[in-house]
Write a protein that holds these residues in place. Structure first.
Motif, PDB file in Angstrom:
ATOM      1  N   GLU A  18     -18.980  70.608  40.322  1.00  0.00           N
ATOM      2  CA  GLU A  18     -17.937  69.959  39.128  1.00  0.00           C
ATOM      3  C   GLU A  18     -17.758  68.916  38.759  1.00  0.00           C
ATOM      4  OE1 GLU A  18     -13.999  72.172  40.437  1.00  0.00           O
ATOM      5  OE2 GLU A  18     -13.234  69.940  39.697  1.00  0.00           O
ATOM      6  N   TYR A  65     -22.669  76.397  33.699  1.00  0.00           N
ATOM      7  CA  TYR A  65     -20.793  75.556  33.378  1.00  0.00           C
ATOM      8  C   TYR A  65     -20.323  76.356  32.954  1.00  0.00           C
ATOM      9  CZ  TYR A  65     -22.931  71.457  35.959  1.00  0.00           C
ATOM     10  OH  TYR A  65     -23.072  70.521  37.256  1.00  0.00           O
ATOM     11  N   ARG A  79     -17.805  73.464  35.560  1.00  0.00           N
ATOM     12  CA  ARG A  79     -17.786  73.490  36.759  1.00  0.00           C
ATOM     13  C   ARG A  79     -18.712  75.072  37.137  1.00  0.00           C
ATOM     14  NH1 ARG A  79     -12.223  76.691  38.706  1.00  0.00           N
ATOM     15  NH2 ARG A  79     -11.857  74.346  38.282  1.00  0.00           N
TER      16      ARG A  79
END
Length: 84
Positions: A18, A65, A79
């Motif tokens: 992250e 992500y 993330r």
């Protein structure tokens, strides 16, 4: 090539699960200003409307992500969705 390929490439190089980037950092990565729409959380939300293809969402997903605009309205959390 779309305007967010540089963001995709940047995210692909990351090894963290992250990270948070400010709008300014994202603009440096892509080499241009983000549109005004980037201030809306829905513009970033990769999972909100998957049928609605948007280049910034696709770039994040291709890099592995999902993106979420932070409550400050000036940064985005990325993330990881899969392992490298």
């Amino acid at each position: 090539m779309n305007d967010y390929d540089a963001l995709r490439d940047y995210l692909k190089k990351q090894s963290v699960p992250e990270l948070v980037l400010s709008f300014g950092e994202i603009e440096e990565i892509i080499g241009r200003a983000l549109p005004r729409a980037a201030q809306r959380a829905s513009w970033w939300d990769s999972l909100r409307s998957p049928q609605e293809k948007m280049p910034q969402r696709e770039a994040c997903l291709e890099a592995g992500y999902v993106a979420t605009r932070m409550p400050d309205g000036q940064s985005v959390r990325f993330r990881r969705t899969k392992t490298k």
